[in-house]
Motif scaffolding. Structure first.
Motif, PDB file in Angstrom:
ATOM      1  N   GLY A 231      -5.723 -35.136 -34.446  1.00 34.82           N
ATOM      2  CA  GLY A 231      -6.570 -36.314 -34.648  1.00 34.82           C
ATOM      3  C   GLY A 231      -7.843 -35.885 -35.361  1.00 34.82           C
ATOM      4  O   GLY A 231      -8.004 -34.723 -35.730  1.00 34.82           O
TER       5      GLY A 231
ATOM      6  N   SER B 117      -2.493 -30.496 -39.448  1.00 36.19           N
ATOM      7  CA  SER B 117      -3.367 -31.663 -39.615  1.00 36.19           C
ATOM      8  C   SER B 117      -2.607 -32.703 -40.423  1.00 36.19           C
ATOM      9  O   SER B 117      -1.768 -32.360 -41.269  1.00 36.19           O
TER      10      SER B 117
ATOM     11  N   PHE C 217     -15.767 -28.012 -37.084  1.00 37.43           N
ATOM     12  CA  PHE C 217     -14.970 -27.983 -38.309  1.00 37.43           C
ATOM     13  C   PHE C 217     -15.757 -28.502 -39.514  1.00 37.43           C
ATOM     14  O   PHE C 217     -16.326 -29.598 -39.467  1.00 37.43           O
TER      15      PHE C 217
ATOM     16  N   GLY D 253     -14.463 -25.951 -30.411  1.00 38.11           N
ATOM     17  CA  GLY D 253     -13.614 -27.089 -30.743  1.00 38.11           C
ATOM     18  C   GLY D 253     -12.309 -27.169 -29.966  1.00 38.11           C
ATOM     19  O   GLY D 253     -12.262 -26.994 -28.741  1.00 38.11           O
TER      20      GLY D 253
ATOM     21  N   THR E  35     -13.128 -20.054 -29.559  1.00 35.17           N
ATOM     22  CA  THR E  35     -14.541 -20.092 -29.172  1.00 35.17           C
ATOM     23  C   THR E  35     -15.206 -21.423 -29.482  1.00 35.17           C
ATOM     24  O   THR E  35     -16.407 -21.586 -29.243  1.00 35.17           O
TER      25      THR E  35
ATOM     26  N   GLY F 115      -8.984 -18.963 -32.552  1.00 34.75           N
ATOM     27  CA  GLY F 115     -10.049 -19.959 -32.762  1.00 34.75           C
ATOM     28  C   GLY F 115     -10.462 -20.552 -31.425  1.00 34.75           C
ATOM     29  O   GLY F 115     -10.685 -21.760 -31.305  1.00 34.75           O
TER      30      GLY F 115
ATOM     31  N   ASP G  26     -11.602 -10.676 -36.966  1.00 37.00           N
ATOM     32  CA  ASP G  26     -11.703 -11.622 -38.078  1.00 37.00           C
ATOM     33  C   ASP G  26     -10.287 -11.938 -38.535  1.00 37.00           C
ATOM     34  O   ASP G  26      -9.613 -11.093 -39.144  1.00 37.00           O
ATOM     35  N   LEU G  27      -9.839 -13.153 -38.272  1.00 40.21           N
ATOM     36  CA  LEU G  27      -8.443 -13.510 -38.580  1.00 40.21           C
ATOM     37  C   LEU G  27      -8.258 -13.939 -40.035  1.00 40.21           C
ATOM     38  O   LEU G  27      -7.147 -14.282 -40.432  1.00 40.21           O
TER      39      LEU G  27
HETATM   40  N1  LIG Z   1     -11.544 -31.170 -36.184  1.00 36.97           N
HETATM   41  C1  LIG Z   1     -10.645 -31.954 -36.724  1.00 36.97           C
HETATM   42  O1  LIG Z   1     -10.852 -33.174 -36.915  1.00 36.97           O
HETATM   43  C2  LIG Z   1      -9.309 -31.407 -37.119  1.00 36.97           C
HETATM   44  C3  LIG Z   1      -8.354 -32.312 -37.631  1.00 36.97           C
HETATM   45  C4  LIG Z   1      -7.106 -31.825 -37.975  1.00 36.97           C
HETATM   46  C5  LIG Z   1      -6.807 -30.470 -37.815  1.00 36.97           C
HETATM   47  N2  LIG Z   1      -7.759 -29.617 -37.329  1.00 36.97           N
HETATM   48  C6  LIG Z   1      -7.386 -28.205 -37.174  1.00 36.97           C
HETATM   49  O2  LIG Z   1      -7.776 -27.772 -35.877  1.00 36.97           O
HETATM   50  C7  LIG Z   1      -7.943 -26.357 -35.876  1.00 36.97           C
HETATM   51  C8  LIG Z   1      -9.200 -26.011 -35.096  1.00 36.97           C
HETATM   52  O3  LIG Z   1     -10.310 -26.569 -35.743  1.00 36.97           O
HETATM   53  P1  LIG Z   1     -11.589 -27.156 -34.977  1.00 36.97           P
HETATM   54  O4  LIG Z   1     -11.749 -28.536 -35.441  1.00 36.97           O
HETATM   55  O5  LIG Z   1     -11.543 -26.872 -33.538  1.00 36.97           O
HETATM   56  O6  LIG Z   1     -12.707 -26.275 -35.726  1.00 36.97           O
HETATM   57  P2  LIG Z   1     -13.939 -25.398 -35.210  1.00 36.97           P
HETATM   58  O7  LIG Z   1     -14.676 -26.108 -34.132  1.00 36.97           O
HETATM   59  O8  LIG Z   1     -14.658 -25.030 -36.446  1.00 36.97           O
HETATM   60  O9  LIG Z   1     -13.233 -24.119 -34.559  1.00 36.97           O
HETATM   61  C9  LIG Z   1     -12.647 -23.154 -35.361  1.00 36.97           C
HETATM   62  C10 LIG Z   1     -12.447 -21.898 -34.549  1.00 36.97           C
HETATM   63  O10 LIG Z   1     -11.927 -20.874 -35.425  1.00 36.97           O
HETATM   64  C11 LIG Z   1     -12.795 -19.732 -35.367  1.00 36.97           C
HETATM   65  N3  LIG Z   1     -12.790 -19.012 -36.634  1.00 36.97           N
HETATM   66  C12 LIG Z   1     -13.177 -19.477 -37.853  1.00 36.97           C
HETATM   67  N4  LIG Z   1     -13.047 -18.524 -38.786  1.00 36.97           N
HETATM   68  C13 LIG Z   1     -12.564 -17.429 -38.156  1.00 36.97           C
HETATM   69  C14 LIG Z   1     -12.213 -16.126 -38.573  1.00 36.97           C
HETATM   70  N5  LIG Z   1     -12.378 -15.728 -39.837  1.00 36.97           N
HETATM   71  N6  LIG Z   1     -11.713 -15.258 -37.657  1.00 36.97           N
HETATM   72  C15 LIG Z   1     -11.569 -15.606 -36.367  1.00 36.97           C
HETATM   73  N7  LIG Z   1     -11.900 -16.842 -35.892  1.00 36.97           N
HETATM   74  C16 LIG Z   1     -12.397 -17.726 -36.786  1.00 36.97           C
HETATM   75  C17 LIG Z   1     -14.138 -20.311 -35.016  1.00 36.97           C
HETATM   76  O11 LIG Z   1     -14.982 -19.285 -34.538  1.00 36.97           O
HETATM   77  P3  LIG Z   1     -16.577 -19.554 -34.328  1.00 36.97           P
HETATM   78  O12 LIG Z   1     -16.674 -20.236 -32.985  1.00 36.97           O
HETATM   79  O13 LIG Z   1     -17.133 -18.181 -34.338  1.00 36.97           O
HETATM   80  O14 LIG Z   1     -17.034 -20.426 -35.454  1.00 36.97           O
HETATM   81  C18 LIG Z   1     -13.734 -21.332 -33.971  1.00 36.97           C
HETATM   82  O15 LIG Z   1     -13.432 -20.708 -32.742  1.00 36.97           O
HETATM   83  C19 LIG Z   1      -7.962 -25.925 -37.345  1.00 36.97           C
HETATM   84  O16 LIG Z   1      -6.722 -25.331 -37.654  1.00 36.97           O
HETATM   85  C20 LIG Z   1      -8.111 -27.247 -38.110  1.00 36.97           C
HETATM   86  O17 LIG Z   1      -7.472 -27.209 -39.374  1.00 36.97           O
HETATM   87  C21 LIG Z   1      -8.994 -30.047 -36.982  1.00 36.97           C
END
Ligand SMILES: NC(=O)c1ccc[n+]([C@@H]2O[C@H](COP(=O)([O-])OP(=O)(O)OC[C@H]3O[C@@H](n4cnc5c(N)ncnc54)[C@H](OP(=O)(O)O)[C@@H]3O)[C@@H](O)[C@H]2O)c1
Length: 295
Positions: A205, A147, A211, A22, A20, A18, A70-71
């Motif tokens: 956080g 999370s 996301f 966030g 690319t 992931g 695709d994970l």
């Molecule tokens: N954001 C929050 O507030 C928050 C809070 C608690 C926990 N988290 C956790 O943090 C982690 C990262 O989330 P984020 O907030 O950074 O979200 P994000 O910005 O949506 O980033 C998600 C990443 O995963 C990639 N991805 C999604 N589906 C995929 C697939 N099928 N195969 C390969 N790659 C895939 C996305 O690729 P693309 O760039 O192509 O979309 C992106 O690089 C997650 O595990 C989430 O549960 C987030």
């Protein structure tokens, strides 16, 4: 910007899923800045290549590489491992970060519910297939991005794929998957005892990232509005980078972190029998020969 000669992560190989967007992208960038050889996993080739170029421009680190897969698919996870092992015989840090929430229940082409497939199997299978190289590279670390949503989750071993109850906006499936991340971490830590490979889970956080924005309607709107009162991706990645690199946690394993501190996770997460059963079911589903506990 050039890499300092004594960069703290120089000589370390780090794989980030992931990567690319966030939190994963911010963690990859910071670890590249610290001199690590970073292998980014992304699902879109153009976006992954653009991320690698951006990180190179910002850090001057040219030891960057990427894998496109695709994970959410076990075949994609296996391709990732194959591509990685073709080029590398060491892995010092694995960052399992990929994840998502899906407002409507979806099923992957391999027949698994999407949240379970991406958020849990995406960590479980990738880690298990990389265990040998991690052990051979010890000291090594596995960081699992969970999370605090896991606190709302309850593990229903007879409904891991949320067929009976998906929950409003996918939140039940999501919180259950994030609980799986914590329980997987605790079980993995036990199985890795004595190997020199540590593993910890963490909460980043509430972070303004992509996301949840994949969803349409009210759920997508809520996530798009969330950005106004959230942490930056860099702030969200801080504990990920800390767990991946700090000597403070050299020997710390099997913990749940929030803001660089080990804190208690939910009471459900400490159910060892359930964690073992989750491992067994996941091992069966993925077809891996899982290592036995060393204790
Ligand atoms: N954001 C929050 O507030 C928050 C809070 C608690 C926990 N988290 C956790 O943090 C982690 C990262 O989330 P984020 O907030 O950074 O979200 P994000 O910005 O949506 O980033 C998600 C990443 O995963 C990639 N991805 C999604 N589906 C995929 C697939 N099928 N195969 C390969 N790659 C895939 C996305 O690729 P693309 O760039 O192509 O979309 C992106 O690089 C997650 O595990 C989430 O549960 C987030």
């Amino acid at each position: 910007m050039t890499i300092e000669t004594k960069a703290p992560m120089s000589g370390k190989i780090v794989l980030v899923t992931g990567a690319t967007n966030g939190i994963g992208k911010a963690a990859a960038l910071e670890l590249a800045r610290m001199g690590a050889q970073v292998v980014l996993v992304g699902r879109s080739r153009p976006k992954t290549e653009a991320t690698v170029s951006e990180i190179f421009k910002k850090t001057g680190n040219n030891a960057l590489d990427y894998i496109v897969a695709d994970l959410a698919l076990m075949s994609g996870i296996r391709q990732t491992v194959e591509a990685f092992l073709q080029k590398y015989d060491h892995l010092h840090v694995l960052i399992n970060n990929v994840g998502g929430i899906f407002a409507q229940r979806e099923v992957t082409a391999e027949g698994l519910e999407m949240t379970f497939a991406l958020n849990h199997i995406g960590y479980f299978l990738l880690t298990n297939l990389l265990l040998d190289v991690l052990k051979a590279s010890a000291p090594a670390r596995v960081v699992n991005v969970s999370s605090d949503a896991h606190r709302f989750g309850a593990l229903n071993l007879s409904d891991l794929q949320s067929e009976q109850s998906y929950g409003m906006g996918g939140f039940r499936a999501y919180s259950q998957s994030k609980l799986m991340n914590v329980m997987f971490t605790y079980e993995l830590a036990q199985r890795l005892e004595g190997t020199g490979v540590t593993t910890n889970a963490m909460h980043p956080g509430a972070v303004a990232t992509g996301f949840g924005r994949n969803n349409r309607g009210m759920i997508g709107f809520i996530f798009r509005s969330f950005g106004h009162f959230s942490l930056t991706p860099e702030q969200g990645a801080d504990t990920v980078v800390y767990l991946a690199s700090s000597p403070d946690v050299d020997d710390v394993t099997g913990k749940y972190f929030d803001r660089r501190k080990a804190v208690l996770s939910s009471s459900h997460s400490y159910d060892e029998a359930a964690a073992r059963r989750l491992w067994e079911i996941s091992a069966e589903l993925t077809g891996i020969a899982s290592p036995q506990p060393t204790a």
